[in-house]
Every structure is written in structure tokens, then in C-alpha cells.
Design a protein around this motif. Structure first.
Motif, PDB file in Angstrom:
ATOM      1  N   LEU A  93      -1.191   9.418  -7.593  1.00  8.88           N
ATOM      2  CA  LEU A  93      -1.234   8.886  -6.233  1.00  8.88           C
ATOM      3  C   LEU A  93       0.150   8.935  -5.588  1.00  8.88           C
ATOM      4  CD1 LEU A  93      -2.568   7.465  -3.874  1.00  8.88           C
ATOM      5  CD2 LEU A  93      -2.285   5.292  -5.080  1.00  8.88           C
ATOM      6  N   TYR A  94       1.170   8.483  -6.324  1.00 10.32           N
ATOM      7  CA  TYR A  94       2.520   8.484  -5.752  1.00 10.32           C
ATOM      8  C   TYR A  94       3.050   9.908  -5.607  1.00 10.32           C
ATOM      9  CZ  TYR A  94       3.057   3.447  -5.702  1.00 10.32           C
ATOM     10  OH  TYR A  94       2.919   2.111  -5.390  1.00 10.32           O
ATOM     11  N   GLY A  95       2.669  10.794  -6.515  1.00 13.78           N
ATOM     12  CA  GLY A  95       3.065  12.188  -6.387  1.00 13.78           C
ATOM     13  C   GLY A  95       2.477  12.819  -5.138  1.00 13.78           C
ATOM     14  N   ARG A  96       1.213  12.540  -4.881  1.00 14.11           N
ATOM     15  CA  ARG A  96       0.561  13.068  -3.675  1.00 14.11           C
ATOM     16  C   ARG A  96       1.176  12.459  -2.419  1.00 14.11           C
ATOM     17  NH1 ARG A  96      -5.918  13.913  -4.855  1.00 14.11           N
ATOM     18  NH2 ARG A  96      -5.639  15.323  -6.621  1.00 14.11           N
ATOM     19  N   THR A  97       1.551  11.180  -2.506  1.00 15.69           N
ATOM     20  CA  THR A  97       2.177  10.519  -1.359  1.00 15.69           C
ATOM     21  C   THR A  97       3.509  11.168  -1.019  1.00 15.69           C
ATOM     22  OG1 THR A  97       1.119   8.422  -1.971  1.00 15.69           O
ATOM     23  CG2 THR A  97       2.985   8.304  -0.464  1.00 15.69           C
ATOM     24  N   ILE A  98       4.309  11.451  -2.044  1.00 17.38           N
ATOM     25  CA  ILE A  98       5.607  12.086  -1.819  1.00 17.38           C
ATOM     26  C   ILE A  98       5.424  13.476  -1.217  1.00 17.38           C
ATOM     27  CG2 ILE A  98       7.638  13.055  -3.000  1.00 17.38           C
ATOM     28  CD1 ILE A  98       7.340  10.696  -5.010  1.00 17.38           C
ATOM     29  N   PHE A  99       4.469  14.220  -1.752  1.00 18.84           N
ATOM     30  CA  PHE A  99       4.216  15.577  -1.238  1.00 18.84           C
ATOM     31  C   PHE A  99       3.801  15.524   0.235  1.00 18.84           C
ATOM     32  CE2 PHE A  99       1.430  19.371  -0.778  1.00 18.84           C
ATOM     33  CZ  PHE A  99       2.378  20.336  -1.055  1.00 18.84           C
ATOM     34  N   PRO A 156       3.201   4.767   2.845  1.00 20.51           N
ATOM     35  CA  PRO A 156       2.500   4.092   1.753  1.00 20.51           C
ATOM     36  C   PRO A 156       1.543   5.027   1.018  1.00 20.51           C
ATOM     37  CG  PRO A 156       1.416   3.605   3.821  1.00 20.51           C
ATOM     38  CD  PRO A 156       2.628   4.443   4.166  1.00 20.51           C
ATOM     39  N   PRO A 157       1.291   4.754  -0.263  1.00 16.27           N
ATOM     40  CA  PRO A 157       0.239   5.504  -0.986  1.00 16.27           C
ATOM     41  C   PRO A 157      -1.125   5.009  -0.544  1.00 16.27           C
ATOM     42  CG  PRO A 157       1.213   3.845  -2.415  1.00 16.27           C
ATOM     43  CD  PRO A 157       1.989   3.791  -1.130  1.00 16.27           C
ATOM     44  N   LEU A 158      -1.960   5.894  -0.043  1.00 14.43           N
ATOM     45  CA  LEU A 158      -3.266   5.512   0.483  1.00 14.43           C
ATOM     46  C   LEU A 158      -4.370   5.978  -0.455  1.00 14.43           C
ATOM     47  CD1 LEU A 158      -2.626   6.459   4.221  1.00 14.43           C
ATOM     48  CD2 LEU A 158      -2.431   4.198   3.153  1.00 14.43           C
ATOM     49  N   GLU A 159      -5.380   5.148  -0.601  1.00 15.04           N
ATOM     50  CA  GLU A 159      -6.429   5.392  -1.588  1.00 15.04           C
ATOM     51  C   GLU A 159      -7.158   6.711  -1.345  1.00 15.04           C
ATOM     52  OE1 GLU A 159      -8.252   4.860  -5.031  1.00 15.04           O
ATOM     53  OE2 GLU A 159      -6.726   3.483  -4.245  1.00 15.04           O
ATOM     54  N   TYR A 160      -7.331   7.083  -0.077  1.00  6.70           N
ATOM     55  CA  TYR A 160      -8.113   8.295   0.193  1.00  6.70           C
ATOM     56  C   TYR A 160      -7.415   9.561  -0.283  1.00  6.70           C
ATOM     57  CZ  TYR A 160      -5.440   9.670   4.408  1.00  6.70           C
ATOM     58  OH  TYR A 160      -4.469  10.083   5.293  1.00  6.70           O
ATOM     59  N   TYR A 161      -6.103   9.482  -0.569  1.00  5.49           N
ATOM     60  CA  TYR A 161      -5.408  10.646  -1.138  1.00  5.49           C
ATOM     61  C   TYR A 161      -6.059  11.076  -2.460  1.00  5.49           C
ATOM     62  CZ  TYR A 161      -1.477   9.655   2.063  1.00  5.49           C
ATOM     63  OH  TYR A 161      -0.688   9.438   3.164  1.00  5.49           O
ATOM     64  N   LEU A 242      -1.742   5.522  14.973  1.00  9.68           N
ATOM     65  CA  LEU A 242      -1.186   4.289  14.415  1.00  9.68           C
ATOM     66  C   LEU A 242      -1.912   3.868  13.135  1.00  9.68           C
ATOM     67  CD1 LEU A 242      -0.614   2.159  17.654  1.00  9.68           C
ATOM     68  CD2 LEU A 242       1.010   3.626  16.430  1.00  9.68           C
ATOM     69  N   SER A 243      -2.709   4.772  12.577  1.00  6.70           N
ATOM     70  CA  SER A 243      -3.425   4.470  11.341  1.00  6.70           C
ATOM     71  C   SER A 243      -2.444   4.104  10.227  1.00  6.70           C
ATOM     72  CB  SER A 243      -4.250   5.692  10.927  1.00  6.70           C
ATOM     73  OG  SER A 243      -4.878   5.481   9.697  1.00  6.70           O
ATOM     74  N   ASN A 244      -2.649   2.912   9.635  1.00  6.43           N
ATOM     75  CA  ASN A 244      -1.824   2.403   8.518  1.00  6.43           C
ATOM     76  C   ASN A 244      -0.352   2.268   8.874  1.00  6.43           C
ATOM     77  OD1 ASN A 244      -3.916   2.358   6.309  1.00  6.43           O
ATOM     78  ND2 ASN A 244      -3.994   4.548   6.814  1.00  6.43           N
ATOM     79  N   ILE A 245      -0.029   2.138  10.166  1.00  7.11           N
ATOM     80  CA  ILE A 245       1.368   2.014  10.577  1.00  7.11           C
ATOM     81  C   ILE A 245       1.999   0.728  10.050  1.00  7.11           C
ATOM     82  CG2 ILE A 245       0.842   0.859  12.769  1.00  7.11           C
ATOM     83  CD1 ILE A 245       3.545   3.523  12.292  1.00  7.11           C
ATOM     84  N   GLY A 246       1.169  -0.313   9.894  1.00  4.26           N
ATOM     85  CA  GLY A 246       1.695  -1.584   9.401  1.00  4.26           C
ATOM     86  C   GLY A 246       2.165  -1.533   7.957  1.00  4.26           C
ATOM     87  N   LYS A 247       1.731  -0.510   7.206  1.00  2.00           N
ATOM     88  CA  LYS A 247       2.143  -0.388   5.808  1.00  2.00           C
ATOM     89  C   LYS A 247       3.482   0.319   5.654  1.00  2.00           C
ATOM     90  CE  LYS A 247      -2.590  -0.396   4.025  1.00  2.00           C
ATOM     91  NZ  LYS A 247      -3.613   0.334   3.244  1.00  2.00           N
ATOM     92  N   ASN A 248       4.004   0.846   6.752  1.00  2.00           N
ATOM     93  CA  ASN A 248       5.327   1.473   6.720  1.00  2.00           C
ATOM     94  C   ASN A 248       6.215   0.777   7.741  1.00  2.00           C
ATOM     95  OD1 ASN A 248       7.566   3.080   6.511  1.00  2.00           O
ATOM     96  ND2 ASN A 248       6.529   5.005   6.895  1.00  2.00           N
ATOM     97  N   LYS A 249       6.676  -0.405   7.387  1.00  2.39           N
ATOM     98  CA  LYS A 249       7.496  -1.195   8.307  1.00  2.39           C
ATOM     99  C   LYS A 249       8.837  -0.530   8.578  1.00  2.39           C
ATOM    100  CE  LYS A 249       5.381  -5.673   7.269  1.00  2.39           C
ATOM    101  NZ  LYS A 249       4.240  -5.109   6.527  1.00  2.39           N
ATOM    102  N   LEU A 250       9.325   0.240   7.598  1.00  3.56           N
ATOM    103  CA  LEU A 250      10.594   0.942   7.792  1.00  3.56           C
ATOM    104  C   LEU A 250      10.476   1.960   8.930  1.00  3.56           C
ATOM    105  CD1 LEU A 250      13.493   1.485   6.809  1.00  3.56           C
ATOM    106  CD2 LEU A 250      12.546   3.176   5.217  1.00  3.56           C
ATOM    107  N   PHE A 251       9.344   2.629   9.002  1.00  2.00           N
ATOM    108  CA  PHE A 251       9.113   3.607  10.069  1.00  2.00           C
ATOM    109  C   PHE A 251       9.168   2.911  11.429  1.00  2.00           C
ATOM    110  CE2 PHE A 251       6.515   5.983  13.025  1.00  2.00           C
ATOM    111  CZ  PHE A 251       6.837   7.308  12.772  1.00  2.00           C
ATOM    112  N   VAL A 252       8.463   1.795  11.559  1.00  2.00           N
ATOM    113  CA  VAL A 252       8.440   1.057  12.829  1.00  2.00           C
ATOM    114  C   VAL A 252       9.849   0.616  13.196  1.00  2.00           C
ATOM    115  CG1 VAL A 252       7.545  -0.986  14.001  1.00  2.00           C
ATOM    116  CG2 VAL A 252       6.077   0.281  12.402  1.00  2.00           C
ATOM    117  N   PHE A 253      10.585   0.088  12.199  1.00  2.00           N
ATOM    118  CA  PHE A 253      11.956  -0.378  12.458  1.00  2.00           C
ATOM    119  C   PHE A 253      12.846   0.762  12.943  1.00  2.00           C
ATOM    120  CE2 PHE A 253      16.312  -0.825  10.813  1.00  2.00           C
ATOM    121  CZ  PHE A 253      16.716  -1.938  11.536  1.00  2.00           C
ATOM    122  N   ILE A 254      12.758   1.923  12.287  1.00  2.00           N
ATOM    123  CA  ILE A 254      13.616   3.057  12.656  1.00  2.00           C
ATOM    124  C   ILE A 254      13.266   3.579  14.034  1.00  2.00           C
ATOM    125  CG2 ILE A 254      14.133   5.477  12.084  1.00  2.00           C
ATOM    126  CD1 ILE A 254      14.088   4.669   9.153  1.00  2.00           C
TER     127      ILE A 254
END
Length: 307
Positions: A93-99, A156-161, A242-254
Motif C-alpha cells: 500500500l505504501y509502495g503504491r502510494t509513493i509511486f 495519504p495511503p488510500l484503501e482503493y489503491y 478535493l477528494s481526501n484533501i483533509g488527509k494531507n494537511k501538509l498539502f493544504v498548508f503549503i
């Protein structure tokens, strides 16, 4: 025992429906890896003993147990410290997220580079030597490289990946959908900037004849905010950006940080950034125009998915 009686051809046919092989020997593991790779599958193998080392080494990804032998750990690519097979799923899951994060960042980079190169070229053709100055371009590069990279790193790592098919060995980093988005979104951003630079309406609106500074400041704002909104489009694979935008707070901050610095640059940048203050109406109009990249990309996605 049943596996050992089967020919390689029979095993190859059985692999897609196999779930469990009980009492598997190290030689069975090596054989399965070989047959699966001959079928052009990407293979992961787990093991903990000395005899598992050949299979771990031959597999595309070898998983060794944390309690296993040193030889198994040396042959493996990844060591599962807690000996839990569920950790392998998390690794995937994390590998797919990074890719995916890398792909999103590249998409954003190429869209903005496409537009930036086009603007510089068209500016020379229409007689504006520097639509974006060197100092301004440095800020654009900071957004595209440093801040953009940090923003996508927090995805974020998302389950549908996990429901997607595994990537092929020859999977190109630039997929067909990415190229579609890069070309069309980049072309739209460039076209919007070109119309802004050449249109008599916008020149009159920002008082180009009296002084080109307000007009060029507005163009700078347009280009930066088009980059910010393209960043949002590149981040999401869904129609709703904005799908799952709340799970990446760093993105919103930047993104908020970039927007705040850009607005401060307009009012306090002065001659260093070739900026003069815009009225609230001028600023709102420019940002609204830049925002049009988002509905354009939503329409592009709908058409692409329907095709």
C-alpha cells in the motif's frame, strides 16, 4: 505433494487461482517464483530459513521474517520486523502510494514547465521581452520543485489503491492518462496566459497604456495561481479535486503558504519582484480566471473516462 506431481505448464495455469500451498518446501518456492516470472508476473516471496534464500533472491521482492536467519535477511529486499504477513500488505500500500505521489508531482511539473516555456517563447513573439522576470521565475521554480515536492510527499495511503491491478515490469512512469492531462491542461494554461497577454480587453482593464506594471503584475498572479490550481488537479485522481484533501494537511498548508506569500509579494514586493498593488477587484478577477483550469480539467477527466 500434489504440487510436485504437476508439470510446469499445469502449475502456470493453476497460479491465478492458488490461495494456499500447505507444507511448501523451499524448492517449491523457487519453482513457483520461476514459473510465475516466466508468465510475466511480478512476484513477491516470503521466507525465514536458509533454504528460502534462493527464492527470496530470485523474487522481484523478497520478504524475510524479522526472526529469520541472517542469510534469509541478506537475500531479501524487505525484512518484516513483526513477522506479520499483514505488514506485507501495508508495504504494498505504501509502495503504491509513493509511486502515485511521484506521478502526481511529475504531472504537475510538466504541466507548469509546458506553460512556462510556452509563455517565455510567446512573450518574445508578441513583443513582451519578460512576461515573467528572472526573480519571478525563481519563485515559480521554488513552487514547482521544493514546495510542490513537499506537498505531494504527504499524500495519504488510500484503501482503493489495493484494488488496482499490479504494475507491469515495463510500466512507463508516464501513463497515457498522465500524458493526456499534461498536454491538455498545459495547453489550456498556456492558451489562457497567451490570451491574457495579447487581449486588448485585459490590457485596457489593467491600464496597460498608462503603465504596463499593473498588467504584468496581474499576469504574474495569474500564472502563479494557475500553478496552484493545477497542483490541486494533479493531486486528485477523482473527479472531485478535493477528494481526501483533509488527509494531507501538509498539502493544504503549503498551498495556503504559497498563496499568502504571493499576495504579500504583490503589495510589498515592489521593484524587486516587478509588482505593484492591485485593487481587490483586479485581484479577484485574476484569481477567478486562474481558477478556470479546474473546471476545464474536470471536463477533460469526464471526457477521458467516457472514452
Amino acid at each position: 505433494e500434489e504440487l510436485s506431481k504437476m508439470s510446469d505448464t499445469e502449475v502456470a495455469r493453476a497460479i491465478p487461482r492458488l490461495a494456499v500451498i500447505s507444507r511448501a518446501l523451499p524448492t517449491d518456492k523457487s519453482r513457483l517464483v520461476r514459473i510465475a516470472q516466466e508468465a510475466e508476473l511480478v512476484v513477491g516471496m516470503t521466507g525465514d530459513g536458509i533454504n528460502d534464500a534462493p527464492a527470496l533472491k530470485a523474487a522481484d521482492v523478497g520478504f524475510a521474517m524479522g526472526s529469520g536467519t541472517d542469510i534469509a535477511k541478506s537475500a531479501a529486499d524487505i525484512v518484516i520486523l513483526d513477522n506479520s504477513f499483514s505488514a506485507a500488505s501495508k508495504t504494498i500500500l505504501y509502495g503504491r502510494t509513493i509511486f502515485k505521489s511521484i506521478r502526481k508531482f511529475i504531472t504537475f511539473q510538466l504541466i507548469m514547465n509546458f506553460a512556462a516555456c510556452g509563455v517565455s517563447l510567446i512573450g518574445q513573439i508578441i513583443g513582451i521581452d519578460s512576461p515573467i522576470t528572472i526573480i519571478q521565475m525563481l519563485w515559480v521554480n521554488i513552487i514547482m520543485d521544493t514546495l510542490g515536492g513537499l506537498a505531494f510527499a504527504g499524500e495519504p495511503p488510500l484503501e482503493y489503491y489495493m484494488h488496482e491491478r499490479p504494475k507491469r515490469r515495463d510500466e512507463p512512469i508516464l501513463s497515457r492518462e498522465m500524458l493526456h492531462q499534461i498536454f491538455l491542461s498545459g495547453a489550456y494554461t498556456l492558451a489562457m496566459c497567451t490570451v491574457f497577454l495579447t487581449s486588448g480587453y485585459f490590457k485596457e482593464l489593467y491600464g496597460y497604456r498608462a503603465s504596463p506594471d499593473a498588467f504584468l503584475t496581474a499576469f504574474y498572479v495569474l500564472f502563479i495561481f494557475a500553478g496552484i490550481f493545477n497542483c490541486f488537479s494533479a493531486r486528485s485522481e477523482r473527479l472531485w479535486i478535493l477528494s481526501n484533501i483533509g488527509k494531507n494537511k501538509l498539502f493544504v498548508f503549503i498551498m495556503l503558504l504559497i498563496s499568502s506569500i504571493q499576495i504579500m509579494m504583490i503589495y510589498f514586493g515592489g521593484s524587486l519582484f516587478r509588482c505593484i498593488p492591485l485593487t481587490a477587484r483586479e485581484l479577484a478577477l485574476t484569481i477567478s480566471l486562474a481558477f478556470s483550469v479546474i473546471p476545464f480539467d474536470i471536463i477533460r477527466r469526464i471526457v477521458y473516462k467516457l472514452k
